[in-house]
Design a protein around this motif. Structure first.
Motif, PDB file in Angstrom:
ATOM      1  N   TYR A  64     -30.173 -88.954  35.451  1.00  0.00           N
ATOM      2  CA  TYR A  64     -28.950 -89.000  36.260  1.00  0.00           C
ATOM      3  C   TYR A  64     -29.270 -89.234  37.736  1.00  0.00           C
ATOM      4  CZ  TYR A  64     -26.908 -87.319  31.967  1.00  0.00           C
ATOM      5  OH  TYR A  64     -26.521 -87.211  30.634  1.00  0.00           O
ATOM      6  N   GLY A  65     -30.482 -89.699  37.994  1.00  0.00           N
ATOM      7  CA  GLY A  65     -30.859 -90.061  39.348  1.00  0.00           C
ATOM      8  C   GLY A  65     -31.279 -88.906  40.230  1.00  0.00           C
ATOM      9  N   VAL A 105     -44.327 -65.451  19.805  1.00  0.00           N
ATOM     10  CA  VAL A 105     -43.033 -66.018  19.436  1.00  0.00           C
ATOM     11  C   VAL A 105     -42.087 -65.832  20.622  1.00  0.00           C
ATOM     12  CG1 VAL A 105     -41.076 -65.977  17.837  1.00  0.00           C
ATOM     13  CG2 VAL A 105     -43.401 -65.516  16.995  1.00  0.00           C
ATOM     14  N   THR A 106     -41.444 -66.900  21.048  1.00  0.00           N
ATOM     15  CA  THR A 106     -40.632 -66.879  22.261  1.00  0.00           C
ATOM     16  C   THR A 106     -39.155 -66.627  21.956  1.00  0.00           C
ATOM     17  OG1 THR A 106     -40.102 -69.249  22.217  1.00  0.00           O
ATOM     18  CG2 THR A 106     -42.176 -68.595  23.275  1.00  0.00           C
ATOM     19  N   MET A 107     -38.431 -66.212  22.994  1.00  0.00           N
ATOM     20  CA  MET A 107     -36.968 -66.161  22.947  1.00  0.00           C
ATOM     21  C   MET A 107     -36.446 -66.246  24.381  1.00  0.00           C
ATOM     22  SD  MET A 107     -36.097 -62.160  22.036  1.00  0.00           S
ATOM     23  CE  MET A 107     -34.357 -62.332  22.422  1.00  0.00           C
ATOM     24  N   HIS A 108     -35.120 -66.233  24.525  1.00  0.00           N
ATOM     25  CA  HIS A 108     -34.460 -66.558  25.793  1.00  0.00           C
ATOM     26  C   HIS A 108     -34.879 -67.972  26.186  1.00  0.00           C
ATOM     27  CE1 HIS A 108     -32.814 -62.543  26.021  1.00  0.00           C
ATOM     28  NE2 HIS A 108     -34.030 -62.004  25.991  1.00  0.00           N
ATOM     29  N   GLY A 109     -34.598 -68.429  27.411  1.00  0.00           N
ATOM     30  CA  GLY A 109     -34.931 -69.812  27.704  1.00  0.00           C
ATOM     31  C   GLY A 109     -34.379 -70.311  29.021  1.00  0.00           C
ATOM     32  N   PHE A 110     -33.495 -71.334  28.958  1.00  0.00           N
ATOM     33  CA  PHE A 110     -33.053 -72.013  30.179  1.00  0.00           C
ATOM     34  C   PHE A 110     -31.539 -72.140  30.214  1.00  0.00           C
ATOM     35  CE2 PHE A 110     -33.940 -75.307  27.004  1.00  0.00           C
ATOM     36  CZ  PHE A 110     -32.782 -76.067  27.034  1.00  0.00           C
ATOM     37  N   ALA A 111     -30.999 -72.288  31.430  1.00  0.00           N
ATOM     38  CA  ALA A 111     -29.563 -72.494  31.639  1.00  0.00           C
ATOM     39  C   ALA A 111     -29.400 -73.598  32.677  1.00  0.00           C
ATOM     40  CB  ALA A 111     -28.894 -71.205  32.116  1.00  0.00           C
ATOM     41  N   LEU A 112     -28.942 -74.760  32.212  1.00  0.00           N
ATOM     42  CA  LEU A 112     -28.769 -75.922  33.076  1.00  0.00           C
ATOM     43  C   LEU A 112     -27.308 -76.031  33.499  1.00  0.00           C
ATOM     44  CD1 LEU A 112     -29.726 -78.603  34.363  1.00  0.00           C
ATOM     45  CD2 LEU A 112     -29.268 -79.704  32.150  1.00  0.00           C
ATOM     46  N   ASN A 113     -27.072 -76.036  34.803  1.00  0.00           N
ATOM     47  CA  ASN A 113     -25.709 -76.182  35.313  1.00  0.00           C
ATOM     48  C   ASN A 113     -25.293 -77.647  35.224  1.00  0.00           C
ATOM     49  OD1 ASN A 113     -25.563 -73.430  36.045  1.00  0.00           O
ATOM     50  ND2 ASN A 113     -26.564 -73.853  37.989  1.00  0.00           N
ATOM     51  N   VAL A 114     -24.319 -77.915  34.369  1.00  0.00           N
ATOM     52  CA  VAL A 114     -23.835 -79.284  34.190  1.00  0.00           C
ATOM     53  C   VAL A 114     -22.510 -79.434  34.921  1.00  0.00           C
ATOM     54  CG1 VAL A 114     -23.228 -81.085  32.535  1.00  0.00           C
ATOM     55  CG2 VAL A 114     -25.060 -79.469  31.994  1.00  0.00           C
ATOM     56  N   VAL A 140     -27.420 -72.757  44.780  1.00  0.00           N
ATOM     57  CA  VAL A 140     -27.335 -73.197  43.388  1.00  0.00           C
ATOM     58  C   VAL A 140     -26.498 -74.466  43.340  1.00  0.00           C
ATOM     59  CG1 VAL A 140     -26.534 -72.568  41.075  1.00  0.00           C
ATOM     60  CG2 VAL A 140     -27.553 -70.830  42.548  1.00  0.00           C
ATOM     61  N   THR A 141     -26.836 -75.366  42.434  1.00  0.00           N
ATOM     62  CA  THR A 141     -26.079 -76.605  42.312  1.00  0.00           C
ATOM     63  C   THR A 141     -25.887 -76.956  40.839  1.00  0.00           C
ATOM     64  OG1 THR A 141     -25.901 -78.868  43.158  1.00  0.00           O
ATOM     65  CG2 THR A 141     -28.089 -78.164  42.404  1.00  0.00           C
ATOM     66  N   THR A 183     -23.898 -85.433  41.233  1.00  0.00           N
ATOM     67  CA  THR A 183     -23.539 -86.811  40.875  1.00  0.00           C
ATOM     68  C   THR A 183     -22.122 -87.173  41.277  1.00  0.00           C
ATOM     69  OG1 THR A 183     -22.775 -86.182  38.654  1.00  0.00           O
ATOM     70  CG2 THR A 183     -25.115 -86.757  38.903  1.00  0.00           C
ATOM     71  N   GLY A 184     -21.291 -86.146  41.569  1.00  0.00           N
ATOM     72  CA  GLY A 184     -19.909 -86.402  41.946  1.00  0.00           C
ATOM     73  C   GLY A 184     -19.000 -86.746  40.786  1.00  0.00           C
ATOM     74  N   ARG A 185     -19.427 -86.416  39.569  1.00  0.00           N
ATOM     75  CA  ARG A 185     -18.583 -86.703  38.410  1.00  0.00           C
ATOM     76  C   ARG A 185     -18.820 -85.672  37.308  1.00  0.00           C
ATOM     77  NH1 ARG A 185     -21.407 -89.903  34.366  1.00  0.00           N
ATOM     78  NH2 ARG A 185     -23.544 -90.389  35.043  1.00  0.00           N
ATOM     79  N   THR A 186     -17.794 -85.486  36.467  1.00  0.00           N
ATOM     80  CA  THR A 186     -17.920 -84.607  35.307  1.00  0.00           C
ATOM     81  C   THR A 186     -18.729 -85.333  34.238  1.00  0.00           C
ATOM     82  OG1 THR A 186     -15.813 -83.550  35.779  1.00  0.00           O
ATOM     83  CG2 THR A 186     -16.665 -83.342  33.533  1.00  0.00           C
TER      84      THR A 186
END
Length: 245
Positions: free
Chosen positions: A135-136, A172-181, A201-202, A208-211
């Motif tokens: 997404y640039g 063995v892993t758990m939990h992870g990541f949270a990406l703000n879209v 935070v962004t 990108t200026g768009r949904t």
């Protein structure tokens, strides 16, 4: 032979319910490894790898080493705003989960990849860096601060786009990541995100200026997860029919 990772989409699910499912899958993995050890040398543990996607109703979560002072509102304020608060057993400090955010929970047996938590976290970061690069956006790491950032070395401009915190038991892993879209970033005003005072935070939407279509972003995460972990991603029973992985 490539490892197989089962990809499932839990949809919108309360944080505690997703946590319970992660714990169940983690126990399945650790129990299988314990059984293999008891059976003796040469016995291969029957562990399975999972990548769970979901979205949570509004909730603040605090890592096991987090500081309660980083929650800036009272219990009464949380109730009035309809936001939950959960203390967790993951690493990291405080963060927010809510609508418009892609949350990913990898439950992986790292002994079938590599036994290095630092490398695992760097690989999770790389998955997100490559995804937002489509997404640039030039995602980067910030020294000593897990997650993915934009302009982390520029005072006053550093902003976090993806938070991360994990737990590992017998590799063995758990939990992870949270990406703000398309996340409503105003929720982060009620906390000191990840316990970091001087960085903001962004989201992909803001940058990108768009949904953005979240299914598209999720599919790109899966693609890069496959690349980085050199794994075959397979559709699980809970993944929506017709949706790309």
């Amino acid at each position: 032979m490539k490892q197989q990772i089962i990809v499932n989409d839990l949809g919108r699910i309360p944080y505690r319910d997703a946590w319970d499912l992660q714990e169940k899958l983690l126990r399945e993995g650790t129990d299988a490894k314990a059984a293999a050890r008891e059976a003796g040398a040469g016995t291969i543990p029957q562990t399975r790898h999972h990548l769970l996607f979901c979205e949570h109703p509004p909730v603040y979560t605090l890592g096991k080493s987090g500081d309660m002072d980083h929650l800036l509102v009272s219990d009464a304020d949380l109730a009035a705003k309809g936001i939950q608060f959960v203390q967790t057993n993951r690493g990291g400090d405080i963060t927010f989960h809510g609508e418009g955010q892609i949350v990913g929970y990898p439950i992986l047996d790292l002994e079938r990849f590599y036994t290095d938590i630092g490398r695992y976290l760097r690989n999770l970061e790389e998955v997100i860096i490559r995804t937002i690069g489509e997404y640039g956006l030039a995602g980067e790491r910030s020294k000593g601060e897990t997650g993915v950032w934009l302009d982390p070395s520029i005072p006053g401009r550093a902003r976090k786009i993806c938070a991360m915190g994990v737990r590992c038991s017998r590799w063995v892993t758990m939990h992870g990541f949270a990406l703000n879209v398309n996340t409503d970033l105003s929720y982060f005003n009620n906390i000191v995100p990840c316990g970091i005072q001087d960085k903001s935070v962004t989201s992909l939407q803001k940058e990108t200026g768009r949904t953005l279509p979240e299914e598209e972003v999720r599919a790109r995460i899966v693609h890069h997860f496959s690349e980085i972990f050199d794994a075959e991603m397979v559709r699980g029973a809970l993944f929506p029919a017709g949706a790309d992985i």
